[in-house]
Motif scaffolding. Structure first.
Motif, mmCIF file in Angstrom:
data_model
loop_
_atom_site.group_PDB
_atom_site.id
_atom_site.type_symbol
_atom_site.label_atom_id
_atom_site.label_comp_id
_atom_site.label_asym_id
_atom_site.label_seq_id
_atom_site.Cartn_x
_atom_site.Cartn_y
_atom_site.Cartn_z
ATOM 1 N N ARG A 199 0.843 -1.193 0.000
ATOM 2 C CA ARG A 199 0.000 0.000 0.000
ATOM 3 C C ARG A 199 0.882 1.250 0.000
ATOM 4 O O ARG A 199 0.724 2.156 -0.804
ATOM 5 C CB ARG A 199 -0.918 -0.008 1.228
ATOM 6 C CG ARG A 199 -2.302 0.543 0.947
ATOM 7 C CD ARG A 199 -3.256 0.204 2.079
ATOM 8 N NE ARG A 199 -3.667 -1.196 2.068
ATOM 9 C CZ ARG A 199 -3.726 -1.985 3.146
ATOM 10 N NH1 ARG A 199 -3.379 -1.535 4.341
ATOM 11 N NH2 ARG A 199 -4.142 -3.226 3.030
ATOM 12 N N GLY A 200 1.877 1.231 0.910
ATOM 13 C CA GLY A 200 2.802 2.350 1.012
ATOM 14 C C GLY A 200 3.522 2.601 -0.305
ATOM 15 O O GLY A 200 3.731 3.734 -0.731
ATOM 16 N N LEU A 201 3.838 1.519 -0.937
ATOM 17 C CA LEU A 201 4.546 1.579 -2.202
ATOM 18 C C LEU A 201 3.764 2.365 -3.237
ATOM 19 O O LEU A 201 4.276 3.261 -3.912
ATOM 20 C CB LEU A 201 4.736 0.135 -2.683
ATOM 21 C CG LEU A 201 5.820 -0.147 -3.668
ATOM 22 C CD1 LEU A 201 7.156 0.204 -3.052
ATOM 23 C CD2 LEU A 201 5.789 -1.641 -4.014
ATOM 24 N N PHE A 202 2.476 2.009 -3.374
ATOM 25 C CA PHE A 202 1.684 2.654 -4.407
ATOM 26 C C PHE A 202 1.294 4.083 -4.051
ATOM 27 O O PHE A 202 0.922 4.856 -4.921
ATOM 28 C CB PHE A 202 0.443 1.807 -4.727
ATOM 29 C CG PHE A 202 0.817 0.539 -5.435
ATOM 30 C CD1 PHE A 202 1.349 0.596 -6.728
ATOM 31 C CD2 PHE A 202 0.677 -0.692 -4.825
ATOM 32 C CE1 PHE A 202 1.720 -0.560 -7.378
ATOM 33 C CE2 PHE A 202 1.044 -1.859 -5.479
ATOM 34 C CZ PHE A 202 1.566 -1.797 -6.756
ATOM 35 N N ALA A 227 4.767 8.809 -4.408
ATOM 36 C CA ALA A 227 4.831 9.441 -5.727
ATOM 37 C C ALA A 227 6.167 9.196 -6.398
ATOM 38 O O ALA A 227 6.252 8.968 -7.602
ATOM 39 C CB ALA A 227 4.582 10.939 -5.602
ATOM 40 N N GLN A 228 7.219 9.188 -5.597
ATOM 41 C CA GLN A 228 8.564 8.989 -6.131
ATOM 42 C C GLN A 228 8.691 7.613 -6.787
ATOM 43 O O GLN A 228 9.242 7.473 -7.868
ATOM 44 C CB GLN A 228 9.555 9.119 -4.968
ATOM 45 C CG GLN A 228 10.974 9.283 -5.419
ATOM 46 C CD GLN A 228 11.925 8.987 -4.263
ATOM 47 O OE1 GLN A 228 11.503 8.736 -3.134
ATOM 48 N NE2 GLN A 228 13.197 8.996 -4.570
ATOM 49 N N ILE A 229 8.113 6.621 -6.102
ATOM 50 C CA ILE A 229 8.170 5.257 -6.636
ATOM 51 C C ILE A 229 7.333 5.152 -7.905
ATOM 52 O O ILE A 229 7.735 4.538 -8.890
ATOM 53 C CB ILE A 229 7.698 4.249 -5.575
ATOM 54 C CG1 ILE A 229 8.710 4.207 -4.438
ATOM 55 C CG2 ILE A 229 7.500 2.877 -6.174
ATOM 56 C CD1 ILE A 229 8.313 3.323 -3.285
ATOM 57 N N ARG A 230 6.138 5.785 -7.867
ATOM 58 C CA ARG A 230 5.276 5.754 -9.048
ATOM 59 C C ARG A 230 6.010 6.320 -10.256
ATOM 60 O O ARG A 230 5.976 5.777 -11.348
ATOM 61 C CB ARG A 230 3.997 6.545 -8.772
ATOM 62 C CG ARG A 230 2.800 5.659 -8.440
ATOM 63 C CD ARG A 230 1.484 6.303 -8.868
ATOM 64 N NE ARG A 230 1.411 7.718 -8.538
ATOM 65 C CZ ARG A 230 0.989 8.198 -7.360
ATOM 66 N NH1 ARG A 230 0.630 7.384 -6.397
ATOM 67 N NH2 ARG A 230 0.929 9.497 -7.156
ATOM 68 N N GLU A 231 6.692 7.427 -10.000
ATOM 69 C CA GLU A 231 7.420 8.080 -11.091
ATOM 70 C C GLU A 231 8.516 7.154 -11.639
ATOM 71 O O GLU A 231 8.677 7.004 -12.847
ATOM 72 C CB GLU A 231 8.051 9.370 -10.565
ATOM 73 C CG GLU A 231 8.349 10.385 -11.646
ATOM 74 C CD GLU A 231 8.884 11.660 -11.013
ATOM 75 O OE1 GLU A 231 10.003 12.042 -11.395
ATOM 76 O OE2 GLU A 231 8.191 12.223 -10.130
#
Lengths: 357, 278
Positions: free
Chosen positions: B51-54, B57-61
């Protein structure tokens, strides 16, 4: 007869520095069944590929109906090819394969359907429209390949050893059918083969080639009966080729025996090559023959016996319907008509052909 | 008895190898569901890290960058690689061999050498950023495409292309309509291979990316230097699964192709012997 549709004008071609065709010139008549015959590597396939546009000659020109087409790519030539390995498109069915060329020409759907049906009928493959090429036998694939080529109504059809991969029985059947198809569509066939029997059966005219050079051009009969040099004699059918001396017109001396023949116009005591077909030699009692020798082998070949008779250093090959016991002495006779006398090769070109014997 | 023992030992050996290869990954996957920040205590099952992952924003990018990069580089490498394979295939035997050796070297070359070399090269001409990473990925992807297309090209009967030309097709039409369908298996598996390699790469990306651009792998590396967060387990697990799936696809495409080819050539061979009746 002089209606030339396709002409090769002093064509030369080398691969990796090796000369495959050397100053090769040839005129092909309209509606002719012409065969390029020769051993592998003699340049016959290269000639065909130059006509088809897959190879460009290093020198010389290719003329089609008098127009220079040397630099034209294959798709712009009014010539179609039947390839050695069928080369059907495996991801298309039989109908799509045959329709390929017509679709490129933007023909109407009805026209294509009719032409495909006609072409399949011509090659005896009605009802195979929806089959995949991979499900067909070799002979059937080759029929489809022929249909695919002639459906485009080319003026010249090139056939590159189309029957090479088929077995003997099938090949003979297909030979008859090719002649039939040729009659029906009435176009020029340029046929390449190394099989002399195939060439003799089908062709109007045969071109015997060796090492990129034409050895002889002529009808089946003249090539077989009157070979112009030892290479042709040896390549077409089986032959006894032996040295002889022309003592005078119509008399040749072979192995010390003077034998009447029908050839004239040679110099007195000129050294010549003599060709005698095995089926023309007749075995007789020892004292009745021109030549006398011992039977050294007899092999049953079905329709005849193949008998070898040693006279001096030379082993004569004889085909006879009667066997002869090994070890007996026999005589050999021959009719004057059946002796073919040839000049010894003196030019470099003719010498080339001797090497391959 | 001895045979049985031998059999048992070889099985054990295989089991050990698999164990050592996959246990660390298995532990990582387990930890990504662990409801505790500890690396040794099992605190119950949770999806919080995912959940934290998604939500990050940095990870999404970074994810988007990775996917765009993988897709674009694989696509361009496929186009260049297929054209290259066609050209190499048409060369003389000697040049063919030389070209294939030169194709092989970048695949065996240490990533770090390739990475530094490309970086040194790029900084002379373009600013390091997404563009330079893309160029680098295309570069190391091309050999994979050539390698997967070449065997098929060699097995293919080239005269079907000549037949197409003979029947009136121009060079392009002949290629797309006749050659490409025959090569499609190799082209697809080359594309997916390149895609996987691009997602997988860390070293070359790290050296050529410059500041501001991050793919998942370089981002994970950056995060881990600051301290290991369980989100990274989750992310690594996802990457592992995606790459695993892609590899399965590549293998499946390859195997299917192999089978199709074999079937075709077997059919060809048996046909040559087959009796034909009217």
């Amino acid at each position: 007869m002089q209606d030339i549709i396709l002409e090769l004008d002093s064509v030369s071609k080398s691969f990796d520095g090796k000369k495959i065709l050397n100053n090769f010139s040839l005129g092909i008549n309209r509606n002719e069944f012409i065969t390029l015959l020769g051993p592998s590597g003699c340049g016959k396939s290269t000639t065909l590929r130059i006509i088809g546009g897959f190879e460009r000659p290093d020198e010389g020109r290719v003329l089609f109906d008098g127009r220079d087409i040397t630099g034209l790519s294959p798709d712009k030539r009014n010539v179609n090819t039947v390839f050695q390995k069928y080369s059907l498109f495996p991801h298309m069915n039989v109908e799509e394969n045959i329709a390929f060329g017509l679709q490129l020409k933007k023909k109407s759907r009805e026209y294509i359907r009719d032409k495909v049906r006609y072409a399949l009928k011509l090659v005896n493959m009605e009802g195979y429209e929806k089959r995949s090429p991979t499900s067909l036998s070799g002979g059937q694939q080759q029929r489809v390949a022929i249909a695919r080529a002639i459906v485009n109504e080319p003026q010249v059809l090139l056939l590159d050893e189309p029957l090479g991969a088929l077995d003997l029985k099938l090949r003979q059947g297909m030979q008859r059918e090719l002649i039939k198809i040729k009659k029906e569509v009435g176009i020029t066939f340029v046929y390449v083969t190394h099989d002399q029997e195939e060439a003799l059966t089908m062709s109007d005219r045969i071109i015997v080639m060796n090492k990129g050079i034409i050895q002889q051009i002529g009808s089946s009969k003249s090539i077989y009966d009157e070979p112009q040099n030892a290479f042709v004699a040896d390549f077409i059918g089986e032959s006894n080729i032996i040295d002889g001396i022309m003592r005078r017109d119509c008399l040749v001396e072979i192995q010390g025996a003077k034998i009447p023949c029908v050839d004239v116009g040679f110099g007195k005591d000129e050294l010549v090559d003599v060709v005698i077909r095995p089926e023309d030699l007749v075995l007789v009692e020892e004292e009745e023959g021109y030549l006398k020798g011992m039977v050294i082998s007899t092999i049953f070949k079905g329709a005849y016996y193949e008998i070898k008779v040693r006279v001096g250093e030379y082993e004569w090959m004889v085909q006879s319907v009667n066997p002869a016991p090994v070890g007996t002495m026999k005589g050999l006779t021959i009719l004057p008509d059946n002796i073919q006398i040839m000049h010894k090769p003196h030019s470099a070109d003719a010498e080339v052909s001797k090497e391959n014997d | 008895m001895v045979e049985k023992l031998k059999d048992l030992m070889s099985r054990c050996y295989i089991a050990l190898i698999l164990l050592f290869l996959y246990i660390p990954i298995f532990v990582l996957i387990v930890l990504s569901f662990n409801n505790s920040r500890s690396r040794v205590v099992w605190g119950g099952f949770t999806l919080d890290w995912y959940r934290g992952l998604f939500a990050n924003a940095q990870i999404r990018e970074a994810l988007i960058t990775t996917l765009v990069l993988a897709f674009a580089s694989a696509l361009i490498a496929t186009i260049i690689g297929v054209s290259g394979a066609l050209g190499i295939h048409a060369m003389s035997r000697r040049n063919y061999r030389i070209m294939m050796i030169f194709t092989n070297i970048p695949m065996l070359n240490a990533d770090i050498v390739t990475g530094i070399a490309l970086m040194l090269w790029f900084i002379h001409f373009i600013p390091l950023g997404f563009g330079s990473v893309l160029l680098a990925h295309i570069t190391f992807n091309i050999p994979y495409v050539i390698m997967s297309v070449m065997p098929q090209l060699q097995r293919m009967n080239i005269s079907i292309y000549e037949a197409a030309r003979d029947l009136g097709a121009n060079a392009l039409y002949g290629f797309f309509k006749i050659m490409l369908p025959q090569l499609m298996g190799g082209v697809l598996s080359g594309f997916f291979m390149a895609f996987t390699m691009s997602i997988d790469d860390f070293v070359i990306t790290y050296f050529t990316k410059g500041a501001g651009v991050n793919t998942l792998s370089t981002m994970i590396y950056g995060e881990i230097r600051k301290g290991i967060k369980p989100e990274m387990y989750a992310l690594s697990t996802l990457i592992f699964l995606v790459v695993l799936c892609l590899l399965l696809v590549v293998n499946h495409v390859g195997a299917r192709n192999e089978k199709k080819n074999r079937k075709y050539y077997l059919a060809q061979e048996s046909n040559e012997r087959e009796e034909f009746t009217l």
